[in-house]
Design a protein around this motif. Structure first.
Motif, short mmCIF file in Angstrom:
data_model
loop_
_atom_site.label_atom_id
_atom_site.label_comp_id
_atom_site.label_asym_id
_atom_site.label_seq_id
_atom_site.Cartn_x
_atom_site.Cartn_y
_atom_site.Cartn_z
N VAL A 1 -13.38 5.53 -1.11
CA VAL A 1 -13.44 6.72 -1.95
C VAL A 1 -13.24 6.36 -3.43
CG1 VAL A 1 -12.33 8.93 -2.48
CG2 VAL A 1 -12.82 8.32 -0.10
N PRO A 2 -12.22 5.56 -3.79
CA PRO A 2 -12.09 5.20 -5.21
C PRO A 2 -13.32 4.46 -5.75
CG PRO A 2 -10.05 4.71 -4.05
CD PRO A 2 -11.08 5.07 -3.01
N GLU A 3 -13.86 3.54 -4.96
CA GLU A 3 -15.06 2.81 -5.40
C GLU A 3 -16.23 3.76 -5.61
OE1 GLU A 3 -18.24 -0.37 -3.62
OE2 GLU A 3 -16.18 -0.52 -2.90
N MET A 4 -16.42 4.69 -4.70
CA MET A 4 -17.53 5.64 -4.82
C MET A 4 -17.38 6.53 -6.05
SD MET A 4 -19.48 4.72 -2.39
CE MET A 4 -20.68 6.00 -2.14
N GLN B 1 -9.52 -1.89 -6.93
CA GLN B 1 -8.46 -2.44 -6.10
C GLN B 1 -7.54 -1.36 -5.55
OE1 GLN B 1 -9.15 -5.49 -5.59
NE2 GLN B 1 -8.31 -6.86 -7.13
N GLY B 2 -7.18 -1.49 -4.30
CA GLY B 2 -6.16 -0.64 -3.70
C GLY B 2 -4.79 -1.12 -4.15
N LEU C 1 -10.43 -4.86 -13.49
CA LEU C 1 -9.80 -4.30 -12.30
C LEU C 1 -9.57 -2.82 -12.55
CD1 LEU C 1 -7.00 -6.94 -11.59
CD2 LEU C 1 -9.34 -6.91 -10.74
N VAL C 2 -10.09 -1.99 -11.67
CA VAL C 2 -9.79 -0.56 -11.71
C VAL C 2 -8.89 -0.30 -10.52
CG1 VAL C 2 -10.70 1.78 -11.59
CG2 VAL C 2 -12.00 0.00 -12.79
N TRP C 3 -7.65 0.07 -10.81
CA TRP C 3 -6.66 0.28 -9.77
C TRP C 3 -6.79 1.68 -9.17
CZ3 TRP C 3 -4.12 -3.64 -7.72
CH2 TRP C 3 -3.99 -4.81 -8.47
N GLU C 4 -6.50 1.78 -7.91
CA GLU C 4 -6.56 3.04 -7.16
C GLU C 4 -5.75 4.14 -7.84
OE1 GLU C 4 -5.50 4.34 -2.57
OE2 GLU C 4 -4.57 2.55 -3.43
N CYS C 5 -4.59 3.79 -8.43
CA CYS C 5 -3.73 4.80 -9.06
C CYS C 5 -4.38 5.43 -10.29
CB CYS C 5 -2.37 4.22 -9.41
SG CYS C 5 -2.43 2.84 -10.58
N ALA C 6 -5.42 4.79 -10.84
CA ALA C 6 -6.14 5.38 -11.96
C ALA C 6 -7.02 6.53 -11.49
CB ALA C 6 -6.99 4.33 -12.67
#
Length: 150
Positions: free
Chosen positions: A23-26, A64-65, A113-118
């Motif tokens: 979901v975050p990647e999408m 990244q998760g 890196l795009v972190w999930e918390c973003a």
């Protein structure tokens, strides 16, 4: 403390965890595509198979998760069961991530890196702002960047 699931149930749960098209990647992919960026997905010839590859900008993005990659944020916590196994697993993930990023930079690629918390949780960055930050980095950025900003 013992696991609350049987080995079979735990194995099934772990096997269901996705490593791509999350979901975050999408969310990131959709926002960047809408902003006019074109990219390749999970290029197997690049170290680490980055989630998004921008050949035009010689840049890659990993979404990244926070748990699996040990981001120091409110979303990461150490499991209470099998703690030593999890510490070894997650530490190995971190070491592998760093080696992959170093290898890509040696080859001239810029890494984000795009972190999930973003993308979710109480500290998430609005998607429009995240897209603007990524776009600016793609066009003018340094060799490495993390979102949210450390």
């Amino acid at each position: 403390m013992t696991d609350v699931h049987s080995k079979a149930v735990r194995s099934k749960n772990m096997a269901a965890i996705k490593d791509r098209n999350t979901v975050p990647e999408m969310l990131v992919r959709g926002a960047l595509h809408k902003a006019g960026f074109r990219y390749r997905l999970h290029v197997t010839t690049l170290s680490g198979k980055p989630d998004l590859v921008f050949p035009r900008y010689k840049a890659v993005i990993f979404v990244q998760g926070c748990f699996w990659h040990q981001h120091q944020c409110a979303m990461f916590h150490w499991p209470k069961t099998r703690t030593e196994w999890w510490r070894q697993k997650i530490s190995a993930n971190r070491k592998h991530d760093e080696a992959v990023q170093d290898k890509l930079r040696e080859l001239g690629w810029r890494v984000m890196l795009v972190w999930e918390c973003a993308l979710k949780g109480k500290h998430k960055v609005p998607l429009q702002q995240l897209t603007l930050d990524i776009a600016h980095w793609l066009r003018h950025g340094s060799s490495f960047m993390e979102l949210p900003f450390a």
